[in-house]
Scaffold this motif. Structure first.
Motif: not given
Length: 240
Positions: A84-97
């Motif tokens: 959803s592009q916000d905190a209410e959506g499901e995480t679809i990808e995690t990448r190192p910052v």
């Protein structure tokens, strides 16, 4: 006491988190005892801040009020993209910052200023063949969205505390702040989503002094009537 049929104008409400814009309209209809209530510019449940509620003949200028520029204060979180592009959506990808410098961050924000095209998110109320995109998204479908011409009039990076960045943006009608956060995250190479949002201004209207949702529920009806801006007041405020 005024009757409900005599109430025409605009009520400025400071929307609380966790409720929809429609929820606020429903409360206003009940407490003002009138069905003719609308709002100008949806705020997602996660967002807080200024929601312009139109009452009576005020609903006739809804489109006019919705077309004005908006100011938001937001927080984006790097390293996580959501559907959803916000905190209410499901995480679809995690990448190192990465270890980003302030220059890197300023450079990414600078890419999204002035006039540009923005592709709306799938989780949105925009319709495709009469069906809201968010309904298609729930079915796991993704369809092509028409990019929208938008404008960022002003912005500021207010605070950096990685992985979060606080910002301010003044933008045109139809602008998605969550897409803005998502696109800046992509520009920085690690992705991002919008983790907080507050609308502080819409046109000449500001959130300072707006009725809170608790006040909307509890203030005596006569007091709420006195907080409604009349149509001549709205016209003067807008400089019309």
């Amino acid at each position: 006491m005024k009757s409900a049929t005599e109430i025409d104008g605009v009520l400025l409400v400071d929307k609380a988190q966790g409720m929809t814009s429609h929820d606020v309209v429903a409360i206003a209809r009940r407490v003002l005892n009138t069905k003719k209530v609308g709002h100008c510019g949806t705020l997602d449940p996660m967002a807080t801040g200024l929601l312009i509620i139109t009452v009576g003949r005020g609903t006739k200028i809804q489109d006019l009020l919705m077309s004005e520029d908006k100011e938001y204060y937001g927080t984006l979180k790097l390293g996580e993209t959501t559907n959803s592009q916000d905190a209410e959506g499901e995480t679809i990808e995690t990448r190192p910052v990465p270890d980003l410098s302030r220059f890197d961050i300023d450079e990414a924000f600078a890419k999204f200023r002035g006039d540009f095209y923005q592709t709306p998110p799938m989780v949105s109320a925009i319709k495709k063949d009469g069906v809201p995109l968010y309904k298609l998204a729930r079915q796991g479908k993704e369809v092509e969205r028409e990019p929208r011409f938008v404008r960022v009039y002003a912005y500021a990076v207010n605070e950096v505390r990685l992985p979060e960045i606080d910002f301010r943006v003044v933008c045109s009608k139809g602008f998605y702040v969550r897409t803005y956060a998502h696109d800046i995250g992509e520009s920085l190479g690690c992705g991002a989503h919008l983790s907080g949002l507050r609308r502080t201004k819409s046109g000449r209207f500001v959130v300072d002094g707006a009725v809170t949702v608790d006040e909307l529920k509890t203030l005596p009806r006569e007091e709420l009537y006195s907080r409604i801006l009349t149509l001549p007041q709205v016209s003067r405020l807008r400089g019309a």
